[in-house]
Design a protein around this motif. Structure first.
Motif, PDB file in Angstrom:
ATOM      1  N   TYR B 263     -37.963 -40.510  19.124  1.00  0.00           N
ATOM      2  CA  TYR B 263     -37.983 -41.619  19.797  1.00  0.00           C
ATOM      3  C   TYR B 263     -36.901 -41.295  20.803  1.00  0.00           C
ATOM      4  N   ALA B 264     -35.833 -40.505  20.506  1.00  0.00           N
ATOM      5  CA  ALA B 264     -34.887 -40.053  21.328  1.00  0.00           C
ATOM      6  C   ALA B 264     -34.019 -39.068  21.028  1.00  0.00           C
ATOM      7  N   GLU B 265     -33.335 -38.403  21.837  1.00  0.00           N
ATOM      8  CA  GLU B 265     -32.482 -37.210  21.303  1.00  0.00           C
ATOM      9  C   GLU B 265     -31.361 -37.274  21.955  1.00  0.00           C
ATOM     10  N   HIS B 266     -30.232 -36.912  21.344  1.00  0.00           N
ATOM     11  CA  HIS B 266     -28.839 -37.163  21.778  1.00  0.00           C
ATOM     12  C   HIS B 266     -28.146 -35.607  21.467  1.00  0.00           C
ATOM     13  N   THR B 267     -27.518 -35.294  22.592  1.00  0.00           N
ATOM     14  CA  THR B 267     -26.495 -34.258  22.250  1.00  0.00           C
ATOM     15  C   THR B 267     -25.046 -34.411  22.556  1.00  0.00           C
ATOM     16  N   PHE B 268     -24.303 -34.013  21.654  1.00  0.00           N
ATOM     17  CA  PHE B 268     -22.828 -34.088  21.866  1.00  0.00           C
ATOM     18  C   PHE B 268     -21.978 -32.836  21.517  1.00  0.00           C
ATOM     19  N   ASP B 269     -20.685 -32.811  22.041  1.00  0.00           N
ATOM     20  CA  ASP B 269     -19.973 -31.402  21.953  1.00  0.00           C
ATOM     21  C   ASP B 269     -19.001 -31.979  21.048  1.00  0.00           C
ATOM     22  N   ALA B 270     -18.980 -31.519  19.724  1.00  0.00           N
ATOM     23  CA  ALA B 270     -18.197 -31.835  18.653  1.00  0.00           C
ATOM     24  C   ALA B 270     -16.712 -31.484  18.893  1.00  0.00           C
ATOM     25  N   SER B 271     -16.597 -30.268  19.892  1.00  0.00           N
ATOM     26  CA  SER B 271     -15.025 -29.977  20.015  1.00  0.00           C
ATOM     27  C   SER B 271     -14.204 -30.708  20.935  1.00  0.00           C
ATOM     28  N   GLN B 272     -15.045 -31.648  21.795  1.00  0.00           N
ATOM     29  CA  GLN B 272     -14.304 -32.709  22.537  1.00  0.00           C
ATOM     30  C   GLN B 272     -13.894 -33.997  21.679  1.00  0.00           C
ATOM     31  N   LEU B 273     -14.502 -34.125  20.453  1.00  0.00           N
ATOM     32  CA  LEU B 273     -14.310 -35.450  19.576  1.00  0.00           C
ATOM     33  C   LEU B 273     -12.772 -35.553  19.326  1.00  0.00           C
ATOM     34  N   LYS B 274     -12.356 -36.761  19.469  1.00  0.00           N
ATOM     35  CA  LYS B 274     -11.067 -36.920  18.876  1.00  0.00           C
ATOM     36  C   LYS B 274     -11.143 -37.942  17.669  1.00  0.00           C
ATOM     37  N   PRO B 275      -9.937 -37.930  16.980  1.00  0.00           N
ATOM     38  CA  PRO B 275     -10.142 -38.954  16.037  1.00  0.00           C
ATOM     39  C   PRO B 275     -10.369 -40.221  16.118  1.00  0.00           C
ATOM     40  N   GLN B 276     -11.210 -40.934  15.572  1.00  0.00           N
ATOM     41  CA  GLN B 276     -11.803 -42.423  15.869  1.00  0.00           C
ATOM     42  C   GLN B 276     -11.265 -43.314  14.898  1.00  0.00           C
ATOM     43  N   ILE B 277     -11.178 -44.553  15.496  1.00  0.00           N
ATOM     44  CA  ILE B 277     -10.841 -45.573  14.831  1.00  0.00           C
ATOM     45  C   ILE B 277     -11.889 -47.004  15.108  1.00  0.00           C
ATOM     46  N   ALA B 278     -12.266 -47.560  13.985  1.00  0.00           N
ATOM     47  CA  ALA B 278     -12.960 -48.658  14.521  1.00  0.00           C
ATOM     48  C   ALA B 278     -12.122 -49.903  14.080  1.00  0.00           C
ATOM     49  N   ALA B 279     -11.903 -50.808  14.950  1.00  0.00           N
ATOM     50  CA  ALA B 279     -11.243 -52.103  15.170  1.00  0.00           C
ATOM     51  C   ALA B 279     -11.982 -53.334  14.264  1.00  0.00           C
ATOM     52  N   PRO B 280     -11.175 -54.060  13.581  1.00  0.00           N
ATOM     53  CA  PRO B 280     -11.997 -55.289  13.057  1.00  0.00           C
ATOM     54  C   PRO B 280     -12.975 -55.877  14.102  1.00  0.00           C
ATOM     55  N   HIS B 281     -14.085 -56.631  13.573  1.00  0.00           N
ATOM     56  CA  HIS B 281     -14.771 -56.565  12.312  1.00  0.00           C
ATOM     57  C   HIS B 281     -16.286 -55.757  12.415  1.00  0.00           C
ATOM     58  N   SER B 282     -16.289 -54.637  13.038  1.00  0.00           N
ATOM     59  CA  SER B 282     -17.486 -54.045  13.033  1.00  0.00           C
ATOM     60  C   SER B 282     -17.049 -52.548  13.321  1.00  0.00           C
ATOM     61  N   PRO B 283     -17.960 -51.837  12.614  1.00  0.00           N
ATOM     62  CA  PRO B 283     -17.837 -50.033  12.831  1.00  0.00           C
ATOM     63  C   PRO B 283     -18.258 -49.918  14.456  1.00  0.00           C
ATOM     64  N   GLU B 284     -18.784 -50.808  14.870  1.00  0.00           N
ATOM     65  CA  GLU B 284     -19.025 -50.671  16.492  1.00  0.00           C
ATOM     66  C   GLU B 284     -17.776 -50.627  17.293  1.00  0.00           C
ATOM     67  N   ASN B 285     -17.080 -51.595  17.088  1.00  0.00           N
ATOM     68  CA  ASN B 285     -15.644 -51.646  17.648  1.00  0.00           C
ATOM     69  C   ASN B 285     -14.731 -50.256  17.441  1.00  0.00           C
ATOM     70  N   THR B 286     -15.331 -48.978  18.000  1.00  0.00           N
ATOM     71  CA  THR B 286     -14.754 -47.675  17.682  1.00  0.00           C
ATOM     72  C   THR B 286     -14.094 -47.202  19.162  1.00  0.00           C
ATOM     73  N   ASP B 287     -13.013 -46.721  18.925  1.00  0.00           N
ATOM     74  CA  ASP B 287     -12.289 -45.971  20.182  1.00  0.00           C
ATOM     75  C   ASP B 287     -11.492 -44.635  19.708  1.00  0.00           C
ATOM     76  N   ASP B 288     -10.999 -44.089  20.606  1.00  0.00           N
ATOM     77  CA  ASP B 288     -10.069 -42.866  20.255  1.00  0.00           C
ATOM     78  C   ASP B 288      -9.012 -43.586  19.739  1.00  0.00           C
ATOM     79  N   VAL B 289      -8.230 -42.570  18.780  1.00  0.00           N
ATOM     80  CA  VAL B 289      -7.298 -43.099  17.868  1.00  0.00           C
ATOM     81  C   VAL B 289      -5.982 -43.704  18.914  1.00  0.00           C
ATOM     82  N   ASP B 290      -5.707 -43.022  19.996  1.00  0.00           N
ATOM     83  CA  ASP B 290      -4.721 -43.661  20.929  1.00  0.00           C
ATOM     84  C   ASP B 290      -4.752 -45.051  21.293  1.00  0.00           C
TER      85      ASP B 290
END
Lengths: 167, 425
Positions: B263-290
């Motif tokens: 249906y779709a294909e996505h490719t990401f570079d793992a080496s660029q990923l920073k620690p992630q934090i999801a804010a209340p009240h949904s896992p969708e509210n995610t951003d870099d830890v900073d």
């Protein structure tokens, strides 16, 4: 037209996107009997719902209604409180199956956000029609497939299977 | 459609086998035979016992049922004790031999005891059932009425889903884990991937151990997907062997065809990923830890199927070695299984955690499901290694839950505020 295909009419309770299963059936009350658990339905975002909802009322919401846990009590709490159907832009898949299995129509409608709190709503799940009597509007929803409507009309999968056993 | 040559995804191949057809097409409704069924104390016996008697039905094959008491364990009051007693009685009365009573969280027990085989089709009475997909298994969550039907017949109908392929190229940086990948995906793919299978691939996935792969599939539940899968490889087979089982098939049969349709294909570079934090009240509210740096937390929680397996405890220990939990907060750790606790005790991990001031809680779903120890009060903030931060999920409806990796939870426990864990590595 089968005998149970009559439309339901009720007041609408309106909520937004991502109404999750913990809002519908909060974890701390999961060990309680159904009638106790239902008293806490929607409590985290609306303490009036479980107190004021009337038999036949309708819940309307946005995307991903019922997201989260597989707990069937999320749909069962609505049934327990007399909710006659849920209208949403989309449903989480486990909730959708749970609702139909408990005889609660779950209607997918892209115009669900046109419904406002207190609107008088009736639905025709087989035809895919929602009528907003307060606004004098009619919305199209995805018709529930006939094979699933058989389950809904029977009052859920259990009565459906029991009827099947008898015949 | 019975064209033998039709290219298929791994999910389609498993469904075809379970439905005993040569191939399937997305969107069609088809009935599948289940290879194994997972139930737990909350949605299991107490919800199906009466219904089975109403139908005059018996369990189709007791040897194919895996039953785990993990939600109300250990009993904290008479009500939860009754639920556990009912579960034990039901297991005995129905001849369920694969019954794990308070030994760990169901999805972890499935892996530890070797109930997950590549190419198998399973259902589980829990929304995190997709966890099993880490073994090249197709496993979906269902509710209790549906479960009654499966127990009576050994079958279930499903709508054949389309697959979304998610490739993670490169290597994850130090202090970044599969949990961060999933929080990132909740933001980028959203939480409404209804009726889709998420198939994970790429170098970063291939290099993960099974416990880390399980986090990927586990949190496809948060993506709103039907399930997640990872094609089996040597790492998969090794985990099955460690569980004391042998995979009777050939893993080459359980790979997506090169020209399969996605249906779709996505490719990401793992080496660029920073620690992630999801804010209340949904896992969708995610951003870099900073973005959430310096948010004060009352509780740091390491628990659940998502975030308290042995690999998760190792991550926490890496950060906490020689450190102390801040006096403004508390660190609670609920290992995901009894064997996790045992291994963490043997390899010195528990010593590091407790020396830092961590409180070790019983094994089980615990505060993640809002049922066990570790609930939070009105106005309190928790950073948790679990998978869900819905309003009220871990206690008071007016509490706030942030989600992060075990690295991030451990770092916040030291500083008392949300902190980039790489500062401690």
């Amino acid at each position: 037209m089968s005998e149970t295909a009559q439309t339901t009419i009720g007041s609408a309770w309106v909520y937004g996107d991502n109404i999750d299963t913990d809002i519908l059936a909060p974890g701390p009350y999961m060990k309680k009997p159904m009638n106790e658990l239902a008293k806490h339905c929607f409590e985290a975002i609306d303490t009036s719902f479980a107190v004021e909802v009337k038999a036949g009322d309708v819940v309307a919401a946005g995307e991903a209604f019922g997201i989260g846990s597989s707990r069937e009590q999320a749909a069962q709490a609505l049934v327990e409180l007399g909710v006659s159907c849920v209208i949403a832009k989309s449903f989480a898949r486990i909730f959708y199956r749970n609702a139909l299995n408990l005889g609660l129509p779950a209607l997918v409608c892209s115009e669900a956000d046109k419904i406002t709190k207190g609107d008088q709503i009736s639905v025709q799940p087989e035809q895919g029609i929602i009528i907003n009597h307060s606004k004098n509007e009619q919305y199209q929803c995805e018709a529930i497939p006939e094979q699933l409507m058989e389950i809904v009309r029977a009052g859920g999968l259990m009565p459906f299977l029991q009827n099947k056993n008898k015949s | 459609m019975t064209n033998v040559l039709k290219a298929q995804t791994l999910a389609e191949k498993i469904i075809s086998r379970a439905a005993n057809v040569k191939s399937v097409n997305p969107g069609e409704l088809i009935t599948c035979k289940v290879d194994n069924v997972l139930m737990h104390d909350s949605s299991g016996p107490r919800r199906v016992e009466d219904r089975l008697s109403q139908l005059n039905a018996k369990v189709f094959d007791p040897s194919k049922i895996v039953l785990v008491s993990d939600h109300f364990v250990p009993a904290t009051d008479a009500e939860s004790a009754e639920i556990l007693a009912l579960t034990r009685r039901w297991a005995k009365n129905n001849g369920i031999t694969n019954f794990y009573d308070m030994q760990g969280i169901c999805h972890v027990m499935m892996a530890e005891k070797g109930h997950l085989m590549p190419g198998n089709f399973l259902v589980g009475g829990d929304s995190h059932s997709p966890t099993g997909g880490a073994f090249g298994t197709f496993m979906v969550g269902i509710g209790a009425t549906e479960m009654t039907g499966v127990l009576a017949t050994g079958e279930i109908w499903i709508k054949v889903p389309e697959s979304i392929k998610v490739n993670w190229q490169g290597q994850l940086a130090k202090g970044v884990s599969s949990k961060d990948i999933m929080l990132f995906l909740c933001k980028h793919l959203g939480v409404n991937n209804n009726y889709k299978v998420i198939e994970f691939a790429g170098e970063a996935v291939a290099n993960m151990n099974m416990l880390e792969r399980m986090v990927l599939c586990n949190m496809t539940a948060e993506l709103g997907a039907k399930t997640g899968v990872i094609a089996p490889d040597a790492t998969t087979l090794e985990a099955i062997t460690t569980a004391g089982k042998t995979f009777p098939g050939n893993i080459n049969d359980w790979q997506s065809d090169a020209d399969a349709h996605y249906y779709a294909e996505h490719t990401f570079d793992a080496s660029q990923l920073k620690p992630q934090i999801a804010a209340p009240h949904s896992p969708e509210n995610t951003d870099d830890v900073d973005t959430y740096n310096n948010v004060a937390i009352d509780q740091a929680y390491i628990g659940a199927c998502t975030g308290a397996k042995l690999s998760d405890l190792h991550m926490a220990a890496e950060v906490l070695k020689g450190q102390k939990v801040a006096s403004s907060t508390r660190l609670l750790v609920a290992p995901a299984s009894a064997s996790t606790t045992n291994k963490a005790a043997a390899d010195g991990t528990l010593e590091i955690l407790t020396a830092a001031g961590a409180i070790i809680l019983p094994t089980g779903c615990g505060a993640c499901a809002g049922m066990g120890a570790g609930a939070i009060a009105n106005g309190e903030v928790c950073l948790s290694s679990t998978s869900r931060n819905f309003k009220g999920r871990m206690g008071s409806p007016n509490s706030e839950v942030y989600l992060g990796s075990p690295y991030s939870v451990a770092a916040a426990a030291i500083t008392g505020v949300i902190t980039d864990p790489r500062e401690f590595l």
